[in-house]
Design a protein around this motif. Structure first.
Motif, mmCIF file in Angstrom:
data_model
loop_
_atom_site.group_PDB
_atom_site.id
_atom_site.type_symbol
_atom_site.label_atom_id
_atom_site.label_comp_id
_atom_site.label_asym_id
_atom_site.label_seq_id
_atom_site.Cartn_x
_atom_site.Cartn_y
_atom_site.Cartn_z
ATOM 1 N N GLN A 84 0.812 -1.219 0.000
ATOM 2 C CA GLN A 84 0.000 0.000 0.000
ATOM 3 C C GLN A 84 0.846 1.270 0.000
ATOM 4 N N SER A 85 2.159 1.138 -0.126
ATOM 5 C CA SER A 85 3.006 2.338 -0.144
ATOM 6 C C SER A 85 3.047 2.933 -1.540
ATOM 7 N N PHE A 86 3.335 4.225 -1.613
ATOM 8 C CA PHE A 86 3.588 4.851 -2.901
ATOM 9 C C PHE A 86 5.069 4.686 -3.244
ATOM 10 N N PRO A 87 5.374 4.589 -4.548
ATOM 11 C CA PRO A 87 6.754 4.331 -4.976
ATOM 12 C C PRO A 87 7.786 5.273 -4.344
ATOM 13 N N LYS A 88 7.440 6.544 -4.221
ATOM 14 C CA LYS A 88 8.410 7.507 -3.673
ATOM 15 C C LYS A 88 8.871 7.144 -2.266
ATOM 16 N N ARG A 89 8.078 6.336 -1.576
ATOM 17 C CA ARG A 89 8.451 5.987 -0.201
ATOM 18 C C ARG A 89 9.408 4.801 -0.157
ATOM 19 N N LEU A 90 9.718 4.232 -1.313
ATOM 20 C CA LEU A 90 10.583 3.044 -1.336
ATOM 21 C C LEU A 90 12.002 3.419 -1.725
ATOM 22 N N SER A 91 12.937 2.589 -1.353
ATOM 23 C CA SER A 91 14.315 2.773 -1.819
ATOM 24 C C SER A 91 14.378 2.420 -3.300
ATOM 25 N N GLY A 92 15.458 2.835 -3.941
ATOM 26 C CA GLY A 92 15.623 2.519 -5.358
ATOM 27 C C GLY A 92 15.573 1.022 -5.625
ATOM 28 N N GLY A 93 16.240 0.265 -4.772
ATOM 29 C CA GLY A 93 16.269 -1.185 -4.966
ATOM 30 C C GLY A 93 14.876 -1.783 -4.838
ATOM 31 N N GLU A 94 14.099 -1.240 -3.872
ATOM 32 C CA GLU A 94 12.724 -1.731 -3.713
ATOM 33 C C GLU A 94 11.870 -1.344 -4.910
ATOM 34 N N GLN A 95 12.045 -0.096 -5.387
ATOM 35 C CA GLN A 95 11.273 0.341 -6.557
ATOM 36 C C GLN A 95 11.565 -0.549 -7.760
ATOM 37 N N GLN A 96 12.840 -0.874 -7.935
ATOM 38 C CA GLN A 96 13.168 -1.675 -9.103
ATOM 39 C C GLN A 96 12.605 -3.089 -8.971
ATOM 40 N N ARG A 97 12.601 -3.624 -7.752
ATOM 41 C CA ARG A 97 12.017 -4.965 -7.580
ATOM 42 C C ARG A 97 10.510 -4.922 -7.845
ATOM 43 N N VAL A 98 9.867 -3.818 -7.428
ATOM 44 C CA VAL A 98 8.442 -3.667 -7.733
ATOM 45 C C VAL A 98 8.239 -3.558 -9.248
ATOM 46 N N ALA A 99 9.120 -2.811 -9.895
ATOM 47 C CA ALA A 99 8.994 -2.649 -11.348
ATOM 48 C C ALA A 99 9.114 -4.005 -12.047
ATOM 49 N N ILE A 100 9.979 -4.845 -11.535
ATOM 50 C CA ILE A 100 10.116 -6.184 -12.123
ATOM 51 C C ILE A 100 8.825 -6.983 -11.864
ATOM 52 N N CYS A 101 8.293 -6.876 -10.655
ATOM 53 C CA CYS A 101 7.024 -7.556 -10.352
ATOM 54 C C CYS A 101 5.914 -7.061 -11.284
ATOM 55 N N ARG A 102 5.879 -5.750 -11.521
ATOM 56 C CA ARG A 102 4.861 -5.182 -12.400
ATOM 57 C C ARG A 102 4.944 -5.819 -13.792
ATOM 58 N N ALA A 103 6.176 -5.961 -14.282
ATOM 59 C CA ALA A 103 6.341 -6.589 -15.600
ATOM 60 C C ALA A 103 5.946 -8.067 -15.539
ATOM 61 N N LEU A 104 6.345 -8.751 -14.466
ATOM 62 C CA LEU A 104 6.066 -10.189 -14.363
ATOM 63 C C LEU A 104 4.572 -10.481 -14.225
ATOM 64 N N ALA A 105 3.834 -9.521 -13.689
ATOM 65 C CA ALA A 105 2.399 -9.751 -13.483
ATOM 66 C C ALA A 105 1.677 -10.001 -14.800
ATOM 67 N N MET A 106 2.265 -9.575 -15.896
ATOM 68 C CA MET A 106 1.655 -9.841 -17.203
ATOM 69 C C MET A 106 2.050 -11.226 -17.727
ATOM 70 N N GLU A 107 2.787 -11.970 -16.921
ATOM 71 C CA GLU A 107 3.283 -13.291 -17.308
ATOM 72 C C GLU A 107 3.943 -13.276 -18.677
ATOM 73 N N PRO A 108 4.978 -12.446 -18.796
ATOM 74 C CA PRO A 108 5.636 -12.289 -20.097
ATOM 75 C C PRO A 108 6.440 -13.531 -20.460
ATOM 76 N N GLU A 109 6.648 -13.697 -21.755
ATOM 77 C CA GLU A 109 7.473 -14.814 -22.215
ATOM 78 C C GLU A 109 8.900 -14.357 -22.446
ATOM 79 N N LEU A 110 9.086 -13.035 -22.382
ATOM 80 C CA LEU A 110 10.414 -12.468 -22.625
ATOM 81 C C LEU A 110 10.541 -11.219 -21.768
#
Ligand SMILES: Nc1ncnc2c1ncn2[C@@H]1O[C@H](COP(=O)(O)OP(=O)(O)O)[C@@H](O)[C@H]1O
Ligand SMILES: [Mg+2]
Lengths: 267, 215
Positions: A140-166
């Motif tokens: 429930q946090s907004f991105p600005k409240r996260l560290s860079g490393g946390e933001q990037q891990r969230v960004a990866i999760c965001r991409a993975l949520a679409m179940e990409p093949e690449l």
């Protein structure tokens, strides 16, 4: 790695205006292959992987991605691009999370809007992804409240949520403080271990050597060398590759970002 | 002098209420049209985009009072007779739209390129990208301008007495003629406008703080 080719880049040329960024670049990526792209800054690495999901149009040649064919100089239909993009995940150097949405809403937006997945299902899936990287309590946090490393891990999760093949990564750790690099690389390495096909632009030579199957060195408007990771990084055959590697690996041009040795054992 | 205040307070408040309603209604319409106009201006290609560009230029280039007179007196020569209320609403909406387009446009182009890229890379359609990613962020950077926009719309209502619309200005004007005491009357009008403007500013900064909580 199987023999099924997921990405086939065929003689691709990219210009910005009159300026040629790279010319006649070809590269095949097989299912579950991890390809690391390295090279000096300005070589066109970001531009190259952006051509693969058509964030940039390109001028010559063709790119076949997961059965979609992009032809240089032509504009694919919007529907076709959307379909392609929903199967190809991308992670940016600057994270590019949606700042006005919570971590959870960042992750469920595309599954709900594009795949029409019900909110509850999308939320369950998002929470599972967040658990994988230990960020479930940040949902429930907004991105600005996260560290860079946390933001990037969230960004990866965001991409993975679409179940990409690449998955495409454009220097995912180069904006991070050195102590946060490990947590992101570790996650990427886990994905690679899970069989995800990926193209990864990176400056982390050790990571490339440990995790990538194939290393591509881009320089001077094209691919200077490509081949099995160890071979390219330890015994490059071309002079251009050698001079680039000398520069990034030599202790004189010391920059510890380039030398972070991390096989995922740091976190 | 005090009996003037006592005598006219009710009438003026009634006029002010009309102005407030008119401001709110016309602003809502202008903002909806302005948002659509900004989208058309940015994504509509040369014809739609160009037409909206010129519309904005004309609205912002011509004196407000001239626009109002053309609409009310000019058109009536050609048999288009608008009553003061419809002329007032049409003009306020048309004028407000011209400004709202620019406010929205600036807000939209202000959103970082990386946001468009991230949305596209996720496979979001252009419409969804606008609705879920771009417009919400544009709103935040627009908020200060939106507040001044509402105050501008409010101030523009003072001109409507010229076409016979019975707002606060109109009442004050009548009162000034009848009592020959323009000073206190116009002062009362000024106070009412200031109070309403302050209220708008107050609401604006509240909303701003609220929607910008993520920053
Ligand atoms: N949108 C653009 N318009 C014009 N030139 C660009 C654009 N994006 C990148 N370039 C240029 O293309 C070249 C390659 O850039 P980039 O792909 O970002 O290199 P790298 O990622 O290898 O550092 C650079 O010289 C850069 O200035
Ligand atoms: Mg780059």
């Amino acid at each position: 790695m199987s023999n099924e080719v997921v990405v086939r880049v065929n003689n691709v040329t990219k210009r910005f205006g009159e300026r040629v960024i790279f010319e006649s670049v070809s590269l095949d990526v097989k299912k579950s292959e991890v390809v690391a792209i390295v090279g000096p800054s300005g070589a066109g690495k970001s531009t190259f992987i952006r051509c693969i999901n058509h964030l940039h149009a390109f001028d010559g040649g063709s790119i076949e991605v997961l059965g979609h064919v992009l032809v240089g100089g032509t504009q694919p239909t919007r529907a076709e691009l959307q379909q392609l993009n929903s199967k190809v995940g991308m992670v940016f150097q600057t994270f590019n999370l949606f700042p006005h949405l919570t971590v959870l809403d960042n992750i469920i937006l595309a599954p709900m809007q594009v795949k029409k997945i019900a909110r509850q299902d999308a939320t369950d899936q998002a929470m599972n992804l967040l658990k994988m990287v230990g960020l479930q309590q940040k949902a429930q946090s907004f991105p600005k409240r996260l560290s860079g490393g946390e933001q990037q891990r969230v960004a990866i999760c965001r991409a993975l949520a679409m179940e990409p093949e690449l998955m495409l990564f454009d220097e995912p750790t180069s904006m991070l403080d050195p102590e946060l690099v490990g947590e992101v690389l570790e996650f990427i390495q886990r994905l690679a271990g899970g069989g995800m096909t990926m193209l990864l632009v990176t400056h982390e030579m050790m990571f490339a050597k440990d995790v990538a199957d194939t290393v591509v060195i881009m320089a001077d408007g094209g691919i200077a060398e490509k081949g099995p990771a160890r071979q390219v990084l330890e015994a490059p055959r071309t002079e251009r590759a050698r001079s680039f590697l000398r520069r990034v690996l030599s202790p004189m041009a010391h920059d510890d970002r380039d030398l972070v040795a991390n096989g995922g054992d740091e976190t | 002098m005090f009996h003037i205040v006592a005598l006219y307070t009710g009438v003026l408040l009634k006029g002010a209420l009309k102005d407030v309603v008119l401001t709110v209604v016309s602003s809502i319409l202008a903002l909806i049209l302005g948002a659509l106009g900004a989208i058309g201006r940015i994504y509509g290609g040369p014809i739609v985009g160009g037409a909206i560009y010129w519309y904005v230029e004309i609205i912002r280039g011509l004196p407000a009072i001239l626009q109002l007179f053309i609409l009310y007196f000019g058109l009536s020569q050609f048999g288009i007779d608008l009553n003061p209320l419809s002329a007032a609403v049409i003009w306020l909406v048309a004028y407000g739209t011209g400004y709202a387009v620019e406010i929205f446009r600036a807000g939209i182009v202000d959103v970082a390129e990386g946001q468009h890229e991230a949305a596209k890379a996720l496979g979001l359609s252009r419409f969804t990208t606008l609705r879920k990613v771009i417009i919400p962020q544009a709103f935040v950077s627009m908020m200060p301008n939106l507040t001044s926009f509402l105050v501008l719309q409010l101030k523009n209502t003072t001109m409507l007495y010229l076409i016979g619309y019975a707002d606060i200005m109109y009442q004050a004007r009548l009162g000034a003629d009848a009592t020959e005491q323009p000073g206190p009357l116009y002062l009362m009008v000024a106070v009412e406008y200031l109070v309403i403007s302050a209220a708008i500013a107050r609401i604006g900064s509240r909303v701003e703080r609220r929607i910008a909580a993520y920053r």
